[in-house]
Scaffold this motif. Structure first.
Motif, mmCIF file in Angstrom:
data_model
loop_
_atom_site.group_PDB
_atom_site.id
_atom_site.type_symbol
_atom_site.label_atom_id
_atom_site.label_comp_id
_atom_site.label_asym_id
_atom_site.label_seq_id
_atom_site.Cartn_x
_atom_site.Cartn_y
_atom_site.Cartn_z
ATOM 1 N N MET A 92 2.826 -8.037 15.480
ATOM 2 C CA MET A 92 3.845 -6.984 15.568
ATOM 3 C C MET A 92 3.525 -5.919 14.535
ATOM 4 S SD MET A 92 7.315 -9.301 15.979
ATOM 5 C CE MET A 92 6.665 -10.797 15.213
ATOM 6 N N ARG A 93 4.067 -4.729 14.762
ATOM 7 C CA ARG A 93 3.822 -3.635 13.827
ATOM 8 C C ARG A 93 5.065 -2.768 13.708
ATOM 9 N NH1 ARG A 93 -0.507 -0.882 11.481
ATOM 10 N NH2 ARG A 93 -0.235 1.378 11.221
ATOM 11 N N LEU A 94 5.392 -2.400 12.473
ATOM 12 C CA LEU A 94 6.429 -1.418 12.180
ATOM 13 C C LEU A 94 5.735 -0.186 11.617
ATOM 14 C CD1 LEU A 94 8.960 -3.789 10.379
ATOM 15 C CD2 LEU A 94 9.102 -2.948 12.732
ATOM 16 N N GLN A 95 5.934 0.953 12.250
ATOM 17 C CA GLN A 95 5.288 2.197 11.834
ATOM 18 C C GLN A 95 6.352 3.188 11.369
ATOM 19 O OE1 GLN A 95 1.804 2.900 12.040
ATOM 20 N NE2 GLN A 95 2.378 4.683 10.809
ATOM 21 N N PHE A 96 6.082 3.882 10.247
ATOM 22 C CA PHE A 96 7.053 4.790 9.658
ATOM 23 C C PHE A 96 6.403 6.146 9.359
ATOM 24 C CE2 PHE A 96 7.899 0.450 8.442
ATOM 25 C CZ PHE A 96 9.273 0.286 8.519
ATOM 26 N N VAL A 97 7.211 7.194 9.443
ATOM 27 C CA VAL A 97 6.803 8.532 9.009
ATOM 28 C C VAL A 97 7.928 9.090 8.142
ATOM 29 C CG1 VAL A 97 6.123 10.858 9.687
ATOM 30 C CG2 VAL A 97 5.459 8.911 11.118
ATOM 31 N N ALA A 98 7.645 9.393 6.881
ATOM 32 C CA ALA A 98 8.656 9.942 5.977
ATOM 33 C C ALA A 98 9.125 11.300 6.478
ATOM 34 C CB ALA A 98 8.097 10.054 4.565
ATOM 35 N N GLN A 99 10.434 11.505 6.448
ATOM 36 C CA GLN A 99 11.024 12.773 6.887
ATOM 37 C C GLN A 99 11.502 13.629 5.714
ATOM 38 O OE1 GLN A 99 11.117 13.775 10.332
ATOM 39 N NE2 GLN A 99 9.605 12.128 10.180
ATOM 40 N N ARG A 100 11.308 13.138 4.509
ATOM 41 C CA ARG A 100 11.636 13.862 3.297
ATOM 42 C C ARG A 100 10.851 13.199 2.165
ATOM 43 N NH1 ARG A 100 16.759 14.669 2.564
ATOM 44 N NH2 ARG A 100 16.837 14.560 0.310
ATOM 45 N N ASP A 101 10.796 13.816 1.006
ATOM 46 C CA ASP A 101 10.152 13.173 -0.131
ATOM 47 C C ASP A 101 10.994 11.968 -0.554
ATOM 48 O OD1 ASP A 101 8.353 15.215 0.023
ATOM 49 O OD2 ASP A 101 8.888 16.155 -1.884
ATOM 50 N N ILE A 102 10.356 10.797 -0.661
ATOM 51 C CA ILE A 102 11.064 9.569 -0.992
ATOM 52 C C ILE A 102 10.446 8.960 -2.242
ATOM 53 C CG2 ILE A 102 11.880 7.340 -0.133
ATOM 54 C CD1 ILE A 102 10.986 8.221 2.678
ATOM 55 N N PRO A 103 11.193 8.815 -3.335
ATOM 56 C CA PRO A 103 10.647 8.108 -4.497
ATOM 57 C C PRO A 103 10.226 6.694 -4.110
ATOM 58 C CG PRO A 103 12.672 9.264 -5.082
ATOM 59 C CD PRO A 103 12.547 9.342 -3.581
ATOM 60 N N ASP A 148 4.181 11.723 5.205
ATOM 61 C CA ASP A 148 3.349 10.556 4.877
ATOM 62 C C ASP A 148 3.712 9.389 5.788
ATOM 63 O OD1 ASP A 148 2.031 11.885 2.890
ATOM 64 O OD2 ASP A 148 2.969 10.817 1.223
ATOM 65 N N THR A 149 2.738 8.542 6.045
ATOM 66 C CA THR A 149 2.967 7.381 6.902
ATOM 67 C C THR A 149 2.865 6.093 6.095
ATOM 68 O OG1 THR A 149 0.634 7.122 7.524
ATOM 69 C CG2 THR A 149 1.982 8.593 8.883
ATOM 70 N N PHE A 150 3.602 5.088 6.540
ATOM 71 C CA PHE A 150 3.460 3.740 6.003
ATOM 72 C C PHE A 150 3.766 2.761 7.132
ATOM 73 C CE2 PHE A 150 7.556 5.530 4.927
ATOM 74 C CZ PHE A 150 8.506 4.535 5.072
ATOM 75 N N ALA A 151 3.341 1.527 6.965
ATOM 76 C CA ALA A 151 3.466 0.566 8.055
ATOM 77 C C ALA A 151 3.515 -0.854 7.505
ATOM 78 C CB ALA A 151 2.292 0.708 9.032
ATOM 79 N N MET A 152 4.016 -1.749 8.342
ATOM 80 C CA MET A 152 4.032 -3.180 8.058
ATOM 81 C C MET A 152 3.520 -3.874 9.304
ATOM 82 S SD MET A 152 7.792 -3.428 6.296
ATOM 83 C CE MET A 152 8.268 -2.279 4.977
ATOM 84 N N ILE A 164 -0.158 2.221 3.496
ATOM 85 C CA ILE A 164 0.322 3.554 3.131
ATOM 86 C C ILE A 164 -0.775 4.543 3.501
ATOM 87 C CG2 ILE A 164 1.026 5.096 1.266
ATOM 88 C CD1 ILE A 164 2.207 2.719 -0.185
ATOM 89 N N GLN A 165 -0.415 5.535 4.279
ATOM 90 C CA GLN A 165 -1.373 6.530 4.774
ATOM 91 C C GLN A 165 -2.567 5.856 5.462
ATOM 92 O OE1 GLN A 165 0.341 9.278 4.979
ATOM 93 N NE2 GLN A 165 -0.993 10.653 3.824
ATOM 94 N N GLY A 166 -2.290 4.789 6.203
ATOM 95 C CA GLY A 166 -3.315 4.102 6.971
ATOM 96 C C GLY A 166 -4.181 3.146 6.187
ATOM 97 N N GLN A 167 -3.957 3.029 4.877
ATOM 98 C CA GLN A 167 -4.792 2.171 4.034
ATOM 99 C C GLN A 167 -4.049 0.887 3.677
ATOM 100 O OE1 GLN A 167 -8.055 2.956 3.359
ATOM 101 N NE2 GLN A 167 -7.558 4.611 4.792
#
Length: 206
Positions: A92-103, A148-152, A164-167
């Motif tokens: 399974m995969r969870l894919q994310f794209v930040a919609q604002r700057d997130i600390p 920016d992208t991140f995923a699990m 994070i960012q595909g890495q």
């Protein structure tokens, strides 16, 4: 009597935790209801370790009225309910794209809050090393910028890899139970965003 177990974080993370609580209270007081669906045009399919996955659903995470990230859930096949998602045994995969700057610290702590709200004390204790690793990964970055992208990504027999960012951010952690805890952040009985939960399930078979 119900026992509540919480994670213990280094002192430097505690102000972010208080900010997260303030956001949650503000959202409740406003009674904001987020629209379904994500603006990000997520791919209709992904491949994880040679296994083709389909887009189950996508949506946007809101804090009060502000977009935080778009999110997509990929499964081996589409399902109808959260229970069926949690019963899935393949990759399974969870894919994310930040919609604002997130600390980074805020993001990591928000994930841990979601874990704690949807897991038993025993589960939390068993998987503390994996959860601490999750916090370290995101807290190690000052912020994720808008776009920016991140995923699990979960692979049976290997565990959960964070990207994070595909890495990939180190080796996989946890097991099937731990990834189930991760999924419950959004699909559990106390999801971080009820409208996002509905959106992630909305594209299931009819």
């Amino acid at each position: 009597m119900k026992t509540t177990t919480t994670f213990s974080f280094p002192r430097r993370h505690r102000p972010a935790a208080r900010v997260a609580c303030s956001w949650a209270l503000a959202a409740a007081s406003l009674g904001f209801v987020a629209p379904a669906g994500a603006a990000t045009p997520f791919e209709p399919a992904q491949t994880v370790q040679g296994t083709p996955l389909v887009l189950q659903g996508s949506g946007t995470r809101y804090r009060t009225v502000f977009k935080v990230y778009d999110m997509a859930l990929y499964l081996p096949r589409k399902v109808r309910t959260a229970e069926e998602v949690l019963a899935t045994t393949g990759p399974m995969r969870l894919q994310f794209v930040a919609q604002r700057d997130i600390p980074g610290t805020d993001l990591g702590l928000s994930f841990i809050k979601g874990l704690s709200s949807n897991a038993t004390p025993d589960q939390i204790r068993r998987h503390t090393p994996s959860s601490n690793r999750l916090v370290e990964i995101f807290s190690g970055r000052a912020k994720l910028a808008s776009g920016d992208t991140f995923a699990m990504e979960y692979v049976p027999g290997k565990g959960t890899t964070f990207f994070i960012q595909g890495q990939p951010q180190g080796a996989p952690v946890g097991d099937a139970e731990y990834f189930g805890m991760v999924l419950r952040i959004w699909l559990g009985p106390s999801p971080v965003d009820a409208s996002l939960k509905e959106a992630l399930l909305a594209s299931g078979p009819t």
